[in-house]
Design an enzyme around this catalytic site. Structure first.
Site, PDB file in Angstrom:
ATOM      1  N   VAL A  92    -125.902  -2.860  -4.017  1.00  0.00           N
ATOM      2  CA  VAL A  92    -125.255  -3.895  -4.814  1.00  0.00           C
ATOM      3  C   VAL A  92    -124.816  -5.069  -3.941  1.00  0.00           C
ATOM      4  CG1 VAL A  92    -123.305  -4.409  -6.345  1.00  0.00           C
ATOM      5  CG2 VAL A  92    -124.494  -2.225  -6.540  1.00  0.00           C
ATOM      6  N   CYS A  93    -124.380  -4.771  -2.716  1.00  0.00           N
ATOM      7  CA  CYS A  93    -123.789  -5.803  -1.850  1.00  0.00           C
ATOM      8  C   CYS A  93    -124.692  -7.011  -1.618  1.00  0.00           C
ATOM      9  CB  CYS A  93    -123.357  -5.188  -0.521  1.00  0.00           C
ATOM     10  SG  CYS A  93    -122.063  -3.933  -0.714  1.00  0.00           S
TER      11      CYS A  93
END
Length: 213
Positions: A50-51
């Site tokens: 996700v980052c």
């Protein structure tokens, strides 16, 4: 403990630029000395899933933040060396090549500890080892802080690790806060730049809702 309305902690942290230059950044001073707002966002780890989507989303919106006199700073507990490796990894390979704003490397966890955003479920003192044993990942949640030109926090939010942020919402919040600063009016639900705000002394909620209908 909520930090909204309080001064951002006066703590200097290691950081890295897009060119790989080692920096020392004090977020409070970035705001007050440059007379700018600051958006500081924390993410759990480099080289995850996700980052990078979030870092690229903030990069894509960077011109909008700059129009609003706002500095964007990313942060995690990874080292500058890991940040630099990630900055030099192509987007197609899960990297953040092309990100131009600085990244804090809070390896000491001095700042994230004060902010209270570390995933630590418990701390137990081990007498035999004479040390504190930590349960939890000891990395940060997805925390976001909006800081004004005086160093005051006017928005904070903390997401659990699987939940990515909506970057446009932070732009809306900056617009709303700037409107309050400039006009002294308050901004109702779902307010956006260009919409009518409310005068807290002269406009009732009923009058405002009637105009919407």
């Amino acid at each position: 403990m909520a930090l909204v309305g309080k001064q951002f902690p006066n703590i200097t942290v290691d950081a890295i630029s897009e060119m790989g230059d080692d920096l020392r950044i004090n977020v409070l001073e970035e705001a007050t000395k440059n007379n700018k707002k600051v958006l500081l966002f924390w993410y759990p780890k480099d080289f995850t899933f996700v980052c990078p989507t979030e870092l690229h989303a903030f990069q894509a919106a960077l011109p909008e933040f700059e129009k609003r006199n706002t500095i964007v700073i990313g942060a995690s507990c990874d080292t500058n060396e890991v940040h630099f490796a990630w900055l030099n990894t192509a987007k197609d390979n899960g990297g953040i090549e092309g990100v131009t704003y600085p990244l804090l490397a809070d390896t000491t966890r001095n700042l994230s500890s004060v902010l209270g955003i570390l995933d630590v479920t418990s701390e137990t003192y081990n007498e035999e080892l004479d040390s504190v044993q930590i349960e939890g990942s000891n990395v940060t949640y997805r925390a976001t802080y909006l800081i004004d030109e005086t160093g005051k926090i006017f928005h904070e939010a903390v997401n659990d690790m699987p939940l990515g942020r909506n970057v446009n919402e932070f732009i809306r919040l900056i617009d709303a806060y700037s409107h309050v600063q400039t006009h002294g009016e308050v901004c109702p639900a779902n307010w956006e730049e260009g919409k009518e705000a409310m005068n807290a002394n002269r406009t009732s909620t009923a009058e405002y809702l009637a105009k919407l209908n």
